[in-house]
Design a protein around this motif. Sequence first.
Motif, PDB file in Angstrom:
ATOM      1  N   THR A 111      32.296  38.867  38.367  1.00 35.91           N
ATOM      2  CA  THR A 111      33.490  38.808  39.249  1.00 35.91           C
ATOM      3  C   THR A 111      34.754  39.479  38.598  1.00 35.91           C
ATOM      4  OG1 THR A 111      32.432  36.901  40.400  1.00 35.91           O
ATOM      5  CG2 THR A 111      34.950  37.362  40.871  1.00 35.91           C
ATOM      6  N   LEU A 132      43.741  30.082  54.175  1.00 40.66           N
ATOM      7  CA  LEU A 132      42.367  30.514  54.076  1.00 40.66           C
ATOM      8  C   LEU A 132      42.359  31.843  54.882  1.00 40.66           C
ATOM      9  CD1 LEU A 132      39.426  30.018  53.308  1.00 40.66           C
ATOM     10  CD2 LEU A 132      39.029  28.403  55.206  1.00 40.66           C
ATOM     11  N   GLU A 133      42.680  32.095  56.203  1.00 45.28           N
ATOM     12  CA  GLU A 133      42.704  32.826  56.907  1.00 45.28           C
ATOM     13  C   GLU A 133      42.883  34.417  56.032  1.00 45.28           C
ATOM     14  OE1 GLU A 133      44.603  33.227  60.827  1.00 45.28           O
ATOM     15  OE2 GLU A 133      44.350  35.266  60.974  1.00 45.28           O
ATOM     16  N   MET A 147      40.617  34.985  53.163  1.00 41.84           N
ATOM     17  CA  MET A 147      39.437  35.753  53.749  1.00 41.84           C
ATOM     18  C   MET A 147      39.532  37.032  54.037  1.00 41.84           C
ATOM     19  SD  MET A 147      37.293  32.942  55.947  1.00 41.84           S
ATOM     20  CE  MET A 147      36.225  31.815  55.245  1.00 41.84           C
ATOM     21  N   LYS A 148      40.536  37.468  54.699  1.00 46.39           N
ATOM     22  CA  LYS A 148      40.900  38.783  55.041  1.00 46.39           C
ATOM     23  C   LYS A 148      41.176  39.655  53.664  1.00 46.39           C
ATOM     24  CE  LYS A 148      42.861  38.238  59.665  1.00 46.39           C
ATOM     25  NZ  LYS A 148      44.032  38.151  60.484  1.00 46.39           N
ATOM     26  N   VAL A 196      39.957  39.022  50.565  1.00 43.31           N
ATOM     27  CA  VAL A 196      38.687  39.161  49.851  1.00 43.31           C
ATOM     28  C   VAL A 196      37.554  40.069  50.489  1.00 43.31           C
ATOM     29  CG1 VAL A 196      37.406  37.178  50.553  1.00 43.31           C
ATOM     30  CG2 VAL A 196      37.136  37.848  48.283  1.00 43.31           C
ATOM     31  N   ALA A 197      37.582  39.972  51.957  1.00 44.80           N
ATOM     32  CA  ALA A 197      36.873  40.854  52.829  1.00 44.80           C
ATOM     33  C   ALA A 197      37.151  42.390  52.250  1.00 44.80           C
ATOM     34  CB  ALA A 197      36.993  40.532  54.096  1.00 44.80           C
ATOM     35  N   TRP A 236      35.753  43.415  48.835  1.00 44.16           N
ATOM     36  CA  TRP A 236      34.424  43.757  49.030  1.00 44.16           C
ATOM     37  C   TRP A 236      34.148  45.036  49.655  1.00 44.16           C
ATOM     38  CZ3 TRP A 236      33.499  38.272  51.524  1.00 44.16           C
ATOM     39  CH2 TRP A 236      33.681  37.156  50.345  1.00 44.16           C
ATOM     40  N   ILE A 276      34.921  46.006  45.121  1.00 39.57           N
ATOM     41  CA  ILE A 276      35.519  45.062  44.000  1.00 39.57           C
ATOM     42  C   ILE A 276      34.745  43.843  44.232  1.00 39.57           C
ATOM     43  CG2 ILE A 276      37.619  43.830  43.384  1.00 39.57           C
ATOM     44  CD1 ILE A 276      38.235  46.663  43.407  1.00 39.57           C
ATOM     45  N   LYS A 277      34.323  43.387  43.108  1.00 36.24           N
ATOM     46  CA  LYS A 277      33.560  42.016  42.779  1.00 36.24           C
ATOM     47  C   LYS A 277      34.440  40.848  42.809  1.00 36.24           C
ATOM     48  CE  LYS A 277      30.073  44.336  40.259  1.00 36.24           C
ATOM     49  NZ  LYS A 277      30.127  45.206  39.277  1.00 36.24           N
ATOM     50  N   ALA A 278      34.638  40.285  44.159  1.00 33.01           N
ATOM     51  CA  ALA A 278      35.665  39.303  44.140  1.00 33.01           C
ATOM     52  C   ALA A 278      35.104  38.075  44.702  1.00 33.01           C
ATOM     53  CB  ALA A 278      36.772  39.819  45.135  1.00 33.01           C
ATOM     54  N   GLU A 279      35.905  36.717  44.497  1.00 35.70           N
ATOM     55  CA  GLU A 279      35.654  35.529  45.285  1.00 35.70           C
ATOM     56  C   GLU A 279      36.870  34.847  45.507  1.00 35.70           C
ATOM     57  OE1 GLU A 279      32.829  32.947  42.773  1.00 35.70           O
ATOM     58  OE2 GLU A 279      32.910  34.517  41.354  1.00 35.70           O
ATOM     59  N   ILE A 280      36.511  33.707  46.523  1.00 33.28           N
ATOM     60  CA  ILE A 280      37.429  32.809  46.930  1.00 33.28           C
ATOM     61  C   ILE A 280      37.008  31.568  46.543  1.00 33.28           C
ATOM     62  CG2 ILE A 280      38.798  34.067  48.720  1.00 33.28           C
ATOM     63  CD1 ILE A 280      37.118  32.874  50.805  1.00 33.28           C
ATOM     64  N   TYR A 319      35.863  27.675  48.040  1.00 32.99           N
ATOM     65  CA  TYR A 319      35.511  27.384  49.375  1.00 32.99           C
ATOM     66  C   TYR A 319      36.120  26.129  49.549  1.00 32.99           C
ATOM     67  CZ  TYR A 319      31.589  30.365  47.974  1.00 32.99           C
ATOM     68  OH  TYR A 319      30.627  31.546  47.723  1.00 32.99           O
ATOM     69  N   LYS A 368      39.607  24.560  51.837  1.00 30.20           N
ATOM     70  CA  LYS A 368      40.597  25.277  52.747  1.00 30.20           C
ATOM     71  C   LYS A 368      42.042  25.389  52.212  1.00 30.20           C
ATOM     72  CE  LYS A 368      40.508  24.282  57.501  1.00 30.20           C
ATOM     73  NZ  LYS A 368      40.297  23.520  58.813  1.00 30.20           N
TER      74      LYS A 368
END
Lengths: 494, 494
Positions: free
Chosen positions: B398, B410-411, B414-415, B417-418, B421, B425-429, B431, B433
């Motif tokens: 990552t 969170l929205e 998520m937008k 990190v998507a 990806w 790019i190797k990415a995380e959030i 989990y 809220k």
Amino acid sequence: MNARVMCSLPNEQVTEALAKLLELKAQLGTNDGKQTFVLKTPKGTRDYNPKQMAIREKVFSTIINCFKRHGAETIDTPVFELKETLTGKYGEDSKLIYDLKDQGGELLSLRYDLTVPFARYLAMNKITNIKRYHIAKVYRRDNPAMTRGRYREFYQCDFDIAGQYDPMIPDAECLKIVHEIFSELQLGDFVIKVNDRRVLDGMFEVCGVPADKFRTICSAVDKMDKMPWEEVKNEMVAEKGLSPETADKIGEYVQLSGATELADKLLQDDKLSQSKVALEGLADMKQLFEYLTFLGVEDKVVFDLSLARGLDYYTGVIYEAVLVQNQADTQMQQNEHCEPVGVGSVAAGGRYDGLVGMFDPKNRKVPCVGVSIGIERIFSIMEQRMEASEKKIRTTETQVLVATAQKKLLEERMKLVAELWKHGIKAEITYKKNPKLLNQLQYCEETGIPLVAIIGEQELQDGVVKLRVVSTREEVDVARVNLIEEIKKRSCQS
Amino acid sequence: MNARVMCSLPNEQVTEALAKLLELKAQLGTNDGKQTFVLKTPKGTRDYNPKQMAIREKVFSTIINCFKRHGAETIDTPVFELKETLTGKYGEDSKLIYDLKDQGGELLSLRYDLTVPFARYLAMNKITNIKRYHIAKVYRRDNPAMTRGRYREFYQCDFDIAGQYDPMIPDAECLKIVHEIFSELQLGDFVIKVNDRRVLDGMFEVCGVPADKFRTICSAVDKMDKMPWEEVKNEMVAEKGLSPETADKIGEYVQLSGATELADKLLQDDKLSQSKVALEGLADMKQLFEYLTFLGVEDKVVFDLSLARGLDYYTGVIYEAVLVQNQADTQMQQNEHCEPVGVGSVAAGGRYDGLVGMFDPKNRKVPCVGVSIGIERIFSIMEQRMEASEKKIRTTETQVLVATAQKKLLEERMKLVAELWKHGIKAEITYKKNPKLLNQLQYCEETGIPLVAIIGEQELQDGVVKLRVVSTREEVDVARVNLIEEIKKRSCQS
């Protein structure tokens, strides 16, 4: 996670009988020599030849890259487990487990999937959160239709997220991963069906299915993608003893599919809203669709009330990705009187919050959600495509063959190839003392080696190497000191 | 090819007894809850955790790169074979084969090595030449000393060249490969011992060993690296019924080692030159050393007449690579009263020209030579080193964690990190809220994620992302449109 396809097998008996005949033929054929054994791999297994391995590596690399992009680690477990580790996890399918012979010591069985070993691993090491993938072979004493890419030894390719997190966030990432992988693999259009075990259970409850029949009615519902509702209903009533009224009530629900608006509608449904578990499931489904929108993958996901995956251990959301058959495929299928491999489930999974607890002495739960990519199906489709396209697949990566047209130059060839290896160039020589140039060039043609570094007395004297491009037959003298650089440059271009 | 180490096991019984006690203890420990089974992997097996997998991937990648540099393809075979396929290939060791339970159908056994399945594959597919590697697990019902990196389930890592070629050219390439791999792995100094089955047979013949005792005397000679000659002699005479004179004659030979000049000397040897097979073997040995010089690896190779590898199927040159123990290792060994894993055989192999013919109905031979890299030993050494160095091993790749200090984002996470990806790019959030920033930063510290992309209301308004370098805590605002580029740039630097 079981990503194998459940499909009706009309000519399974034929396939089976044919296999037996071929086996007998093989035995007859080998009885003429000194050898009396059958030269074959065990039933339901196969070797992978270099071409198949090249395809396999390509597919693995796409999938592993996706898992790594999402921050997953990887683990490995033994191919066999204590027999009791697998006991009671697979319901009726337990009869398909391969046991090892009792040779003294522990009783062992080959793993049936990667999910149960994963749960055992978590419990044994007291791990409460991990995001991991595991790619390995699993074993089932099934009677698979190998023409459709099904085997007794086959790969599973699992991604799972374990840990106590906020609802539906890891679940949404699993679906995102499925979406990314099948978009990248370009196998054609696909749909991801989702449902929830709690919605199914609530639905059975309010329709009046006795609790002890939930499981068997569930497996009837699961057949709805292969047969019309009337047949499924008939199975429920005639075989499973449901009243026609109850079956009809189920029928009303399981023919529904949609997206978040369906969840809304069902939340208002007079009957279904009576079930607490159904309401929980529906609320999570709404939440899931919201997250899928944020992640940009809601376009391929369908809330389908007929999705009812068989495995006992699912407790929440369940899903299955299917390839959408196009017109051309349908025609091929009809012509060849067999189901094409391109159809059916290519990924599946769901939430299983109770499995790890089954292994923990104090029943401590570790919530898990995961997905299994149906890699064998993907291999089969890729293989068919490669064959159809007649495109040559390279099985080695050799950049250059060190060759000569003259005799007594093995020493020079060896010295040069060693120099290339030292600098990281992928290179070969033929294993003959005095090979013919034609044979060496032919070897390049056959194996797809793009360059030949030719040396002869003259080249050695001049301190050069004749570099030949196999495809164009163009030849150019390159100073020996520049050879490495020149090969690297040309390899980048191609 | 069997690359496992043959070493004397003084406290094998102790290890065994200890394992049994631990097993009993485990059983007792789990009887208090509802769970009554033992939570363990089968005897002689282990799980690989993410750290071990990271090491394993690193080692595999070095080795596979070497095989590919030499133009090898790869194949795979099933984990089990028909029982009869393995019958008669391993001599006494056959008792170590894992059989599967007879559940109806074929009788199956787990593969014992990769060489016999390779030979079966060649014969079955009528392949007369191939250069392939195969990395897979094999199974032996041994009582291994797991502290020394030996298991019942372990990897083999084989490279073989099959085909009718000019003598010693492929054989020399196998040794070159061993040299390259151990040079690159940097496990310390190593030596490759070589000998020839024909030289051994000729030597036994001229010393007066009865033909039916060749095999058993051979296995006595094989112990010379673990015990002094006097003990080996004693075994030959007292246990195996050789006359002391015959044993002494053997002793004169097997204590010799050298290089090409030893082959010259033995070619002139009054007794040995009487044996036709010995002369053939010695001539090939001379040729081999010449080729090794051309390939630049003669420095690490020793012609050692005491090398006598056990497997029945060898017909020509045999070899074994050993790590040379240094002073520090020796002391550690003495302190801990156990043999360190760094000692002993780390690769082995040889020529087996008859094995494929055993599978061919018409006994058509396919000459083969190959080498097996002792990968489990290498893992053990690497693991020990990593532990000793206390260097943190990353188990994920990552590059960036998408984080926030504020609630209800969170929205947006998520937008973002998507989007990352999507661009590879190797990415995380995390989990959650509404995760705490501190927890998110801690997660980066623990898992070694180098960058954090922090968003808050302000950043969203300004169209920027706060990019934080975890190691230096330095933070900088990056325009959202430049984020991908900036992360890629920084990932290249580190």
